[in-house]
Design an enzyme around this catalytic site. Sequence first.
Site, PDB file in Angstrom:
ATOM      1  N   LYS A 224     -12.916   1.185  -0.436  1.00  0.00           N
ATOM      2  CA  LYS A 224     -12.082  -0.025  -0.502  1.00  0.00           C
ATOM      3  C   LYS A 224     -12.889  -1.267  -0.864  1.00  0.00           C
ATOM      4  O   LYS A 224     -14.097  -1.323  -0.694  1.00  0.00           O
ATOM      5  CB  LYS A 224     -11.309  -0.204   0.808  1.00  0.00           C
ATOM      6  CG  LYS A 224     -10.188   0.843   0.887  1.00  0.00           C
ATOM      7  CD  LYS A 224      -9.178   0.609   1.958  1.00  0.00           C
ATOM      8  CE  LYS A 224      -8.069   1.663   1.828  1.00  0.00           C
ATOM      9  NZ  LYS A 224      -7.134   1.639   2.937  1.00  0.00           N
TER      10      LYS A 224
ATOM     11  N   ARG B 246      -9.615   8.798   6.922  1.00  0.00           N
ATOM     12  CA  ARG B 246      -9.059   9.154   5.606  1.00  0.00           C
ATOM     13  C   ARG B 246     -10.117   8.845   4.542  1.00  0.00           C
ATOM     14  O   ARG B 246     -10.388   7.685   4.268  1.00  0.00           O
ATOM     15  CB  ARG B 246      -7.771   8.361   5.370  1.00  0.00           C
ATOM     16  CG  ARG B 246      -7.055   8.689   4.075  1.00  0.00           C
ATOM     17  CD  ARG B 246      -5.784   7.862   3.947  1.00  0.00           C
ATOM     18  NE  ARG B 246      -5.114   8.105   2.686  1.00  0.00           N
ATOM     19  CZ  ARG B 246      -5.443   7.500   1.548  1.00  0.00           C
ATOM     20  NH1 ARG B 246      -6.431   6.631   1.510  1.00  0.00           N
ATOM     21  NH2 ARG B 246      -4.790   7.774   0.435  1.00  0.00           N
TER      22      ARG B 246
HETATM   23  C1  7PJ Z   1      -4.438   4.162   3.177  1.00  0.00           C
HETATM   24  C2  7PJ Z   1      -3.401   5.065   3.057  1.00  0.00           C
HETATM   25  C3  7PJ Z   1      -4.910   3.825   4.484  1.00  0.00           C
HETATM   26  C4  7PJ Z   1      -3.251   5.334   5.335  1.00  0.00           C
HETATM   27  C5  7PJ Z   1      -3.993   4.410   1.096  1.00  0.00           C
HETATM   28  C6  7PJ Z   1      -6.668   3.629  -0.906  1.00  0.00           C
HETATM   29  C7  7PJ Z   1      -5.310   3.087  -1.025  1.00  0.00           C
HETATM   30  N1  7PJ Z   1      -2.803   5.656   4.117  1.00  0.00           N
HETATM   31  N2  7PJ Z   1      -3.127   5.202   1.743  1.00  0.00           N
HETATM   32  N3  7PJ Z   1      -4.262   4.433   5.521  1.00  0.00           N
HETATM   33  N4  7PJ Z   1      -4.814   3.780   1.936  1.00  0.00           N
HETATM   34  N5  7PJ Z   1      -2.677   5.891   6.409  1.00  0.00           N
HETATM   35  O1  7PJ Z   1      -6.922   4.799  -0.586  1.00  0.00           O
HETATM   36  O2  7PJ Z   1      -7.590   2.798  -1.194  1.00  0.00           O
HETATM   37  O3  7PJ Z   1      -5.808   3.012   4.710  1.00  0.00           O
HETATM   38  S1  7PJ Z   1      -4.003   4.269  -0.633  1.00  0.00           S
END
Ligand code: 7PJ
Length: 261
Positions: A203, A237
Site C-alpha cells: 500500500k 492479507r
Molecule cells: C483490503 C481489502 C484491505 C480487506 C483491498 C489493496 C486494495 N480487503 N481489499 N482489507 N484492500 N479486508 O489490496 O491494496 O485492506 S484491495
Amino acid sequence: MGIVNVTPDSFSDGGRLGDAQAAIRYALKLQEAGADILDVGGESTRPGAAAVSADEEIRRVLPVIEALADQGCVVSVDTMKPEVMRAALDAGAAMVNDVMALRAPGALEAVAARDAAVCLMHMQGDPQHMQQAPSYTDVVQDVKQFLQGRMAACEAAGINRERLVIDPGFGFGKTLEHNLALLRHLDCLTELGLPVLAGLSRKSMLGTLTGRGVEEREFAGLAAHLMAVARGAKILRVHNVAAMRDALAIWNAVEEQLDGT
Ligand code: 7PJ
C-alpha cells in the site's frame, strides 16, 4: 490470507493474472506457500479505479472460486456486490470480504441467507473519491464506532458474531497520519471482541515512508504486518505469503519461548 487478483487493471498484478487458469495456478502456489485463506477479487478498489458490472465481476471470479473450492481451498471473495456474493457463496466460497462492510443494498440479506464468514472493513467515502480529503474527529474511535455499528447491523440481520471479522481498512479514505494512528492503536479494535484482519501489503503508505515503488515494498510490508500482529491482528492479507510465513515463524518461535518461561 493470500491475495488473488483476477482484474486486468489491478495496480500490482494487472495483466499477469488475466485469465482464470493463471489465477488458479497462482492461488494454488499461495496455498502451498502457507496461505490459510485465498482472497479472490474481480474488481480493483485502488483509489480512482473504474467500477465493474456484477456480470463482469462474476465472469472473472467464478471459475477461479469454483476450481479452488473444489480442491478444498478456503476461499474468500473480495466484493461489494450482493450478486457477486451470492454467486461466489454458491460456488463454494467460505467468506465474503467486503470493503463496504455490507452497506450495499441487499448485501446483508445476501450473506444472512448463507452460512459464510464475513470481513467488515472500514472505508470512508467510495473508491473513486476516498483519497481526496479524508477527515476524522478521532480516526481510531471513528473507525471503531463504525465497525461496532456494522456488527450491530449484521446481528440485526441474523448474521451471528461468530461469523464476523473486522478490519480498519488501511488506505481506504485515510491519510498517512490516519493509517499510522490505526496501526499504532490497532489493539483498540481487538476490544470489540472479534478477530482483526490487517491489510497493508504494497500500500501507498509503505511507499510514502520508504520512497519505494509498488513492487519494492515487501520488507516494509513485513514490518508493518508484524506490528499489526503485535497489536492483536489475527489475519494478514498479503501478496507474498512465503515471506510473511517466514516472518511469522520467527515471531511465533519467540512468542512461544516467552510463554514457556
Ligand atoms: C483490503 C481489502 C484491505 C480487506 C483491498 C489493496 C486494495 N480487503 N481489499 N482489507 N484492500 N479486508 O489490496 O491494496 O485492506 S484491495
